[in-house]
Design a protein around this motif. Structure first.
Motif, PDB file in Angstrom:
ATOM      1  N   PRO A  21     -32.097   3.127 -18.864  1.00 18.07           N
ATOM      2  CA  PRO A  21     -32.531   3.233 -17.003  1.00 18.07           C
ATOM      3  C   PRO A  21     -33.946   3.861 -17.245  1.00 18.07           C
ATOM      4  O   PRO A  21     -34.072   4.822 -18.377  1.00 18.07           O
ATOM      5  CB  PRO A  21     -31.872   3.894 -17.062  1.00 18.07           C
ATOM      6  CG  PRO A  21     -30.389   3.579 -17.517  1.00 18.07           C
ATOM      7  CD  PRO A  21     -30.661   3.250 -19.086  1.00 18.07           C
ATOM      8  N   ILE A  23     -34.570   6.310 -15.376  1.00 23.72           N
ATOM      9  CA  ILE A  23     -33.994   7.252 -15.246  1.00 23.72           C
ATOM     10  C   ILE A  23     -33.760   8.155 -16.952  1.00 23.72           C
ATOM     11  O   ILE A  23     -34.424   9.049 -17.118  1.00 23.72           O
ATOM     12  CB  ILE A  23     -32.981   7.856 -14.714  1.00 23.72           C
ATOM     13  CG1 ILE A  23     -34.175   7.689 -13.093  1.00 23.72           C
ATOM     14  CG2 ILE A  23     -33.042   9.032 -14.922  1.00 23.72           C
ATOM     15  CD1 ILE A  23     -32.942   7.431 -11.984  1.00 23.72           C
ATOM     16  N   ASP A  48     -29.522   9.826 -10.558  1.00 26.84           N
ATOM     17  CA  ASP A  48     -28.343   8.698 -11.327  1.00 26.84           C
ATOM     18  C   ASP A  48     -26.972   9.312 -11.099  1.00 26.84           C
ATOM     19  O   ASP A  48     -26.853  10.552 -11.235  1.00 26.84           O
ATOM     20  CB  ASP A  48     -28.953   8.666 -12.724  1.00 26.84           C
ATOM     21  CG  ASP A  48     -28.141   7.554 -13.340  1.00 26.84           C
ATOM     22  OD1 ASP A  48     -26.901   8.044 -13.980  1.00 26.84           O
ATOM     23  OD2 ASP A  48     -28.715   6.264 -13.527  1.00 26.84           O
TER      24      ASP A  48
END
Length: 87
Positions: A21, A23, A48
């Motif tokens: 991801p 993030i 998240d």
């Protein structure tokens, strides 16, 4: 290619791991920066839900948390420390 080799190849293609991801990639980059503060890390992690849940779960566990009150995200990051967050 033998049928067994083809079958193994097909299974590996199906079981391909998802991309990391964005993030998480930003978090790794921020952790490597020397001037990153806990507030910046908390702001990024708060985007998240899964990561936030993991951090709060560990920080509020018996191994790290000694009080009766639950800690928030910034407090959790301070409790765990930068090295644990990187891990």
């Amino acid at each position: 290619m033998s049928p067994n080799d083809q079958d193994i190849r097909n299974r590996l293609l199906v079981a391909r791991l998802p991309a990391m991801p964005q993030i998480l990639l930003k978090l790794i980059e921020l952790c490597q920066a020397d001037d990153a503060g806990m507030a910046e890390l908390a702001k990024l992690i708060a985007n998240d839900a899964g990561m936030t849940s993991k951090v709060l779960g560990v920080a509020n566990s018996a191994a790290y948390h000694r009080g009766g009150r639950k800690v928030g995200l910034v407090q959790a990051l301070n409790v765990l420390g930068a090295d644990m967050i990187k891990t």
